[in-house]
Motif scaffolding. Structure first.
Motif, mmCIF file in Angstrom:
data_model
loop_
_atom_site.group_PDB
_atom_site.id
_atom_site.type_symbol
_atom_site.label_atom_id
_atom_site.label_comp_id
_atom_site.label_asym_id
_atom_site.label_seq_id
_atom_site.Cartn_x
_atom_site.Cartn_y
_atom_site.Cartn_z
ATOM 1 N N ASP A 121 0.824 -1.209 0.000
ATOM 2 C CA ASP A 121 0.000 0.000 0.000
ATOM 3 C C ASP A 121 0.856 1.256 0.000
ATOM 4 O O ASP A 121 0.579 2.211 -0.727
ATOM 5 N N THR A 122 1.907 1.260 0.797
ATOM 6 C CA THR A 122 2.804 2.408 0.854
ATOM 7 C C THR A 122 3.506 2.602 -0.493
ATOM 8 O O THR A 122 3.625 3.725 -0.986
ATOM 9 N N ALA A 123 3.952 1.508 -1.071
ATOM 10 C CA ALA A 123 4.616 1.582 -2.371
ATOM 11 C C ALA A 123 3.676 2.132 -3.432
ATOM 12 O O ALA A 123 4.064 2.982 -4.248
ATOM 13 N N LEU A 124 2.427 1.678 -3.427
ATOM 14 C CA LEU A 124 1.452 2.169 -4.397
ATOM 15 C C LEU A 124 1.143 3.643 -4.174
ATOM 16 O O LEU A 124 1.022 4.409 -5.139
ATOM 17 N N ASP A 125 1.022 4.058 -2.916
ATOM 18 C CA ASP A 125 0.783 5.472 -2.602
ATOM 19 C C ASP A 125 1.928 6.340 -3.102
ATOM 20 O O ASP A 125 1.716 7.398 -3.691
ATOM 21 N N ARG A 126 3.143 5.879 -2.882
ATOM 22 C CA ARG A 126 4.318 6.639 -3.347
ATOM 23 C C ARG A 126 4.364 6.709 -4.868
ATOM 24 O O ARG A 126 4.717 7.738 -5.446
ATOM 25 N N ALA A 127 4.014 5.616 -5.511
ATOM 26 C CA ALA A 127 3.998 5.608 -6.975
ATOM 27 C C ALA A 127 2.954 6.591 -7.508
ATOM 28 O O ALA A 127 3.208 7.340 -8.456
ATOM 29 N N GLU A 128 1.792 6.595 -6.877
ATOM 30 C CA GLU A 128 0.729 7.525 -7.288
ATOM 31 C C GLU A 128 1.167 8.972 -7.077
ATOM 32 O O GLU A 128 0.923 9.831 -7.927
ATOM 33 N N GLU A 129 1.833 9.254 -5.968
ATOM 34 C CA GLU A 129 2.352 10.599 -5.714
ATOM 35 C C GLU A 129 3.378 10.980 -6.783
ATOM 36 O O GLU A 129 3.408 12.126 -7.241
ATOM 37 N N GLY A 130 4.197 10.027 -7.172
ATOM 38 C CA GLY A 130 5.190 10.280 -8.217
ATOM 39 C C GLY A 130 4.536 10.626 -9.547
ATOM 40 O O GLY A 130 4.956 11.560 -10.233
ATOM 41 N N VAL A 131 3.497 9.897 -9.909
ATOM 42 C CA VAL A 131 2.772 10.172 -11.154
ATOM 43 C C VAL A 131 2.127 11.552 -11.074
ATOM 44 O O VAL A 131 2.192 12.339 -12.023
ATOM 45 N N GLU A 132 1.509 11.851 -9.942
ATOM 46 C CA GLU A 132 0.852 13.152 -9.773
ATOM 47 C C GLU A 132 1.853 14.297 -9.878
ATOM 48 O O GLU A 132 1.523 15.355 -10.410
ATOM 49 N N SER A 133 3.059 14.089 -9.397
ATOM 50 C CA SER A 133 4.075 15.142 -9.467
ATOM 51 C C SER A 133 4.481 15.422 -10.921
ATOM 52 O O SER A 133 5.008 16.490 -11.218
ATOM 53 N N LEU A 134 4.238 14.472 -11.805
ATOM 54 C CA LEU A 134 4.581 14.621 -13.223
ATOM 55 C C LEU A 134 3.389 15.024 -14.087
ATOM 56 O O LEU A 134 3.540 15.260 -15.279
ATOM 57 N N ARG A 135 2.198 15.079 -13.492
ATOM 58 C CA ARG A 135 0.975 15.301 -14.269
ATOM 59 C C ARG A 135 1.042 16.582 -15.107
ATOM 60 O O ARG A 135 0.765 16.550 -16.308
ATOM 61 N N GLU A 136 1.383 17.699 -14.502
ATOM 62 C CA GLU A 136 1.348 18.977 -15.225
ATOM 63 C C GLU A 136 2.274 18.957 -16.437
ATOM 64 O O GLU A 136 1.867 19.280 -17.550
ATOM 65 N N SER A 137 3.513 18.543 -16.242
ATOM 66 C CA SER A 137 4.460 18.515 -17.362
ATOM 67 C C SER A 137 4.103 17.408 -18.351
ATOM 68 O O SER A 137 4.262 17.583 -19.564
ATOM 69 N N GLY A 138 3.594 16.297 -17.852
ATOM 70 C CA GLY A 138 3.217 15.190 -18.736
ATOM 71 C C GLY A 138 2.046 15.540 -19.629
ATOM 72 O O GLY A 138 2.069 15.261 -20.833
#
Length: 151
Positions: free
Chosen positions: A23-40
């Motif tokens: 769960d923690t790993a998935l949460d961190r992965a989701e946060e990572g994707v969200e941090s790239l959303r604007e530029s992506g």
């Protein structure tokens, strides 16, 4: 006969204490994707603009295919499902000999990608589905016309 069983490093690592939960790993992965959303999403918008330019000129279908394939993959990461589906449809069109020559179908796909990024449409799931349904109807019509011409 002796059976050789190599040591599996992952199996050993999984038994070691420490690490993080799934769960923690998935949460961190989701946060990572969200941090790239604007530029992506900005990069996706640039690619859509380039595809629209290719569709207007009727040239560079190989580049348009490459860009559509990238959009197909990237849009899925950001949860832009309908955009990903429209990009996939463009890839299918451009990978067929008849489709690559069909400028009208190419332009319809480019217009669909542009429409799906329009603020009045991209924020409303029903509007996005309606745009995608329209694309499917038009592509079916183009396919029917192509098969009638080849018959």
């Amino acid at each position: 006969m002796k059976v050789f069983r190599p040591e599996i490093r992952l199996k050993k690592l999984l038994k070691m204490p420490g690490g993080i939960s799934v769960d923690t790993a998935l949460d961190r992965a989701e946060e990572g994707v969200e941090s790239l959303r604007e530029s992506g999403v900005a990069a996706i918008d640039e690619k859509i603009g380039r595809i629209a330019q290719c569709a207007r000129t009727g040239a560079e279908t190989e580049e348009a295919y490459r860009l559509a394939n990238e959009i197909f993959n990237e849009a899925g990461v950001f949860g832009l499902v309908e955009l990903s589906q429209a990009a996939s449809s463009l890839c299918k069109l451009l990978s067929s000999e008849e489709g690559a020559r069909n400028g009208a179908a190419f332009r319809v796909h480019a217009d669909t990608l542009l429409a799906l990024r329009n603020p009045g449409i991209c924020g409303n799931a029903a509007n996005r589905r309606a745009v995608l349904a329209g694309l499917h109807r038009i592509t079916e019509r183009f396919a029917e016309e192509a098969s009638a011409q080849s018959a």
